[in-house]
Structures are given as structure tokens and as C-alpha cells.
Design an enzyme around this catalytic site. Structure first.
Site, PDB file in Angstrom:
ATOM      1  N   HIS A   3      -1.526   5.861   2.394  1.00  0.00           N
ATOM      2  CA  HIS A   3      -1.652   4.810   3.412  1.00  0.00           C
ATOM      3  C   HIS A   3      -1.811   5.437   4.794  1.00  0.00           C
ATOM      4  O   HIS A   3      -2.626   4.982   5.600  1.00  0.00           O
ATOM      5  CB  HIS A   3      -0.429   3.891   3.378  1.00  0.00           C
ATOM      6  CG  HIS A   3      -0.467   2.806   4.404  1.00  0.00           C
ATOM      7  ND1 HIS A   3      -1.264   1.692   4.280  1.00  0.00           N
ATOM      8  CD2 HIS A   3       0.195   2.665   5.584  1.00  0.00           C
ATOM      9  CE1 HIS A   3      -1.096   0.904   5.332  1.00  0.00           C
ATOM     10  NE2 HIS A   3      -0.208   1.470   6.134  1.00  0.00           N
ATOM     11  N   CYS A  15       0.788  -1.242   0.000  1.00  0.00           N
ATOM     12  CA  CYS A  15       0.000   0.000   0.000  1.00  0.00           C
ATOM     13  C   CYS A  15       0.820   1.292   0.000  1.00  0.00           C
ATOM     14  O   CYS A  15       0.715   2.097  -0.919  1.00  0.00           O
ATOM     15  CB  CYS A  15      -0.950   0.010   1.200  1.00  0.00           C
ATOM     16  SG  CYS A  15      -2.286  -1.197   1.072  1.00  0.00           S
TER      17      CYS A  15
END
Length: 476
Positions: A125, A71
Site C-alpha cells: 500500500h 489494502c
């Protein structure tokens, strides 16, 4: 002479004003853990009518790749136009702005040029990363569990919830329904402004929590169990231990998982994809109702791919094809005379290209980027394009996996992160499948292919290069 100079200044001012007036809005659907498991990509099990409709209105990229299958680094790469090996961040632990104070990000650039910039759901993220670049940073919902048995698990201090849930609730009972409502509210709030809006839907990321309606769309018995066989002669560190899934309650340590649990999790993944698709539909409907679609460019993309039992493995965290290939759909605003609709492009493109693409379309002066504008491909989806797409994945501080695809073959070198000494190599054929079950590196009959792919990869990752920047490496 003076009158000519004044006239030229007036013309330039007019042209600049016209360019500003013609700048489209940008709406990016940024999806978490979504592989190309969609109806428009040929899936026989996905139910995704809204995304399929969006694909029919734009260009669907059949060979799009992320720069790292995890991510934080992948999202930083998209939002800066810089690869992980440029930023030196390869783990989920370090926010962009902790290391890079001066890098100009996509929302920062658009905000500096008069756009309202809005973040809803999961975009970076880390939620507050780059917070000053957003006009509006909408609070991100946390994981939601609703069923009594799930809440009983969570009542134990430090316990993580189950890997899936199917409460009989409305869409906004779970996270993505809340994000869709926030996005709709933001569209109403900023409908009279130029905007860059990222809508970060969090499904199908674990836990596979979605309203029962979306589970009921799918017949669990119809899901086939993928082969759990790992590729022959695969590099020993090529696949992760998929601890992300094992951290959830009810997931045993066994490897691979049994067929019943595998099928349930595949069911949950598909339910979450259908749930997310419905939220995309709601946001798109609002665009139409507000008469914004005509001047709004849509990007639908994922941060990376995902495994749902293939190779007996789960999640992402690798360089294999199914983890680095992503869905990507770009649909120009409907009043654009150059708009191309319902086309599929096999051009090799990368998520890092999105930065340059959006800045060119909006006429903004872009900082130096590792990507390349896709505007020519949007005009002509069959155009001859890049020879290679590359990704990386680090295994701790000392080993870096560098991988390249030409669209048919994937070649990977596992290197010492400091010296670039080659520790292992992999060559897989993907002409007809996302999966490949034999490492062909060093095999008779494939030497020419491997030599060509090695040359291509090493043109992007020179063996005599400096050590890979290490601003943040994985902890294991």
C-alpha cells in the site's frame, strides 16, 4: 572414507545446482479491489478474455479468501505470510517496516536467494515500504484525470476528483496502461535473469477512470441494481459508512445512492475491470514473445473483494463474504511436468498461503509462516483441504471482528479487542450466493450449525488468548 565423503559433497553440490537451475520465474498480478467479478468465475456482465484464458491454463480457486478487507494489512499479510493479527497492523496508515524491521518478506527472501525482485504499480500500500527488498522499485503513477470538467474540479485547492472518468485516450493515458508498459520494459530488462515480479494493477480501485473504449464495451442499461436491503439483525457495526467513495466529487451523502448513480458506478467498475484485463493480456503476450512463459509461474490475485451497491453499501472494509472472498488463479510454468490446467478447485485457501506456496515451488527455505503451501492442491485440485478460512476487521481500537467460513457458512464474532468478550455474533448462509439477507445467529433450526462454526472459529481465535496486538488500529 575420505573419497566417499568427497563424492557425497559433489552429489549434493550437483543437486543444489540443479535445483537452482530449475527454479522458475514468478510473475504475480496483484489487483486492487477486484472481487470475483470475472467471466471465468461465471459473471454474465464482466468482459475479461485475458484473465479467462489464464484460468484455462492453470488452477482457479473458487473459495479463496483474504485476511482483511482493506489494502495495507491484506498486502502485508501476502508479502510476509503472516496474518494481520500476527503483525498487529489493521489500518492503512502504518507501513510494515515502521513496526517490523526483522520480518523476512517474500521479495527479501527471493532477493537473498539470487532472484531479481521487481515491483511495478501498487504492491505494498505504501510505495517505498520494504524498499531494500526490491532490485527494481518502479515509480508508481498517481491518479490521472484528463477531461476538462474533472480538471476544473481539481483546480479548487484540496478538492478530490470525480469518482469516474472516460476520456477517449490510449491505454497508457491512465494508470494501468503505464504500469503495463513498465512491466513489459522490466521483462525485457530482466529476461536473462531469474526474477520475482509483482505487477500491481490499480483498477478497479476508485476512481473508476478508464479509456472510453472499455466503457463502450458494456451496455449500461444491462446492469441490474443490486438489492439495497441490509441483512436482517445484522450487527450494527458490521458494515462501514463507505466514506472512501463519499470522498469523491459528485457523490452525495445520501444512503443508499439513487439507481442512476448506482448504475453509472457499476458501469465504471466493469469498465475498469476490462481495462485491467487488457493490460494483463499485454504482459502475458510479452512473456510469450520473450519465450519466458515456459519457465514462469503466474499468480493472479486480488487484495480483497468489493461491494458495488450490495446491501446499499460500497467499497470493502468489512467481514462480509463479498468483501473477503477473492479471485485467485495459479498457473504453473509450461515446462513443468506436474502442471495442471483448466481446473477449478473448491479447496478453502487464503492469500496468506501464497508465501509458502512460492517458496516451496522455488525450493527456498521459508521462515515461519501463518499460511500453508498450496502445492498439493496445484497437483490435485480436488484434494481434501482446510476446514476453515479466517479474516478479521477492527472497528476502532476496542472492537475486533473475527470471522470464519467453511465454504458454505460464515460465522462472525465481534469481540472486545482486549478481553475477547463477545459483543455480537452473526451467522450467514452462502451455499448458493455471495449475499445473505438474514443473520441466523441464535435462530431456531440453526443451533447445530452455529455451534459447529463457533467451535471452528474459536479454534483459530481462542477466547482465552492475549489481547489482539495493536501496532496500528483504525482511527474510527
Amino acid at each position: 572414507m575420505r573419497s566417499i565423503t568427497i563424492l557425497l559433497l559433489l552429489v549434493l553440490t550437483f543437486l543444489s545446482s540443479q535445483a537452482q537451475t530449475n527454479q522458475p520465474n514468478i510473475l504475480v498480478f496483484y489487483i486492487d479491489d477486484l472481487r470475483a467479478e470475472l467471466g471465468c468465475y461465471g459473471s454474465e456482465t464482466a468482459i475479461t478474455p485475458n484473465i479467462d484464458k489464464l484460468a484455462s491454463e492453470g488452477v482457479m480457486f473458487n473459495k479463496a479468501y483474504t485476511q482483511q478487507a482493506i489494502c495495507a494489512p491484506s498486502r502485508m499479510s501476502t508479502l510476509t505470510g503472516l496474518r494481520p493479527e500476527t503483525l498487529g497492523i489493521y489500518s492503512i496508515f502504518t507501513p510494515l517496516r515502521k513496526i517490523h524491521k526483522e520480518v523476512v518478506t517474500l521479495p527479501q527472501l527471493f532477493k537473498q536467494n539470487g532472484y531479481k525482485t521487481i515491483s511495478t504499480g501498487k504492491v505494498y500500500h505504501h510505495f517505498v515500504d520494504d524498499k531494500d527488498s526490491w532490485t527494481e522499485l518502479v515509480k508508481r503513477p498517481s491518479n490521472i484525470y484528463l477531461k476538462p470538467e474533472s480538471l476544473a474540479v481539481l483546480s479548487n485547492k484540496g478538492a478530490k476528483g470525480p469518482a469516474y472518468e472516460d476520456a477517449d485516450v490510449a491505454d497508457d493515458g491512465y494508470k494501468d496502461g503505464i504500469v503495463a508498459n513498465d512491466a513489459i520494459r522490466m521483462l525485457h530488462q530482466y529476461k536473462d535473469d531469474k526474477f520475482l515480479m509483482f505487477v500491481g494493477f490499480m483498477k478497479p480501485h476508485l476512481p473508476f477512470n478508464a479509456p472510453k473504449t472499455y466503457w463502450d464495451m458494456h451496455d449500461k442499461s444491462k446492469f441490474e441494481i443490486p438489492s439495497k436491503k441490509k441483512p436482517k439483525d445484522m450487527y450494527n457495526l458490521a458494515l462501514s459508512k463507505w466514506g472512501e467513495l463519499k470522498g469523491y466529487h459528485g457523490i452525495p451523502d445520501e444512503d443508499p445512492l439513487n439507481n442512476e448513480l448506482t448504475r453509472t458506478l457499476i458501469h465504471g467498475y466493469h469498465a475498469c475491470v476490462s481495462y485491467m484485463d487488457a493490460q494483463v493480456g499485454k504482459v502475458m503476450q510479452t512473456l510469450e514473445e520473450l519465450d519466458l512463459r515456459k519457465n514462469t509461474m503466474i499468480v493472479f490475485m486480488s487484495d480483497h473483494g468489493y461491494k458495488i451497491g450490495e446491501y446499499g453499501a460500497w467499497c470493502k472494509h468489512s467481514n462480509v463474504e463479498i468483501d473477503v472472498r477473492v479471485p485467485l488463479i495459479i498457473s504453473r510454468e509450461t515446462n513443468d511436468k506436474n502442471r495442471v490446467s483448466g481446473e477449478v478447485s473448491n479447496a478453502l485457501v487464503e492469500n496468506v498461503d501464497i508465501f509458502s506456496t512460492l517458496t516451496e515451488i522455488c525450493g527456498l527455505e521459508s521462515p515461519k509462516s501463518d499460511g500453508k503451501s498450496l502445492v498439493p492442491v496445484l497437483h490435485n485440485p480436488d484434494i481434501k483441504w482446510d476446514e476453515v478460512a479466517t479474516s478479521v476487521y477492527a472497528r476502532g481500537k476496542n472492537i475486533m471482528g473475527c470471522t470464519a467460513t467453511d465454504g458454505n457458512w460464515r460465522y462472525t464474532e465481534w469481540r472486545d479487542s482486549n478481553t475477547h468478550e463477545i459483543l455480537g455474533t452473526e451467522l450467514y448462509e452462502h451455499k448458493n450466493s455471495l449475499l445473505s439477507f438474514e443473520n441466523l445467529s441464535g435462530k431456531e433450526g440453526y443451533k447445530d450449525v452455529e455451534e459447529r462454526m463457533k467451535t471452528v472459529l474459536e479454534s483459530q481465535f481462542p477466547r482465552d488468548a492475549k489481547p489482539f496486538p495493536q501496532n496500528d488500529m483504525p482511527r474510527n
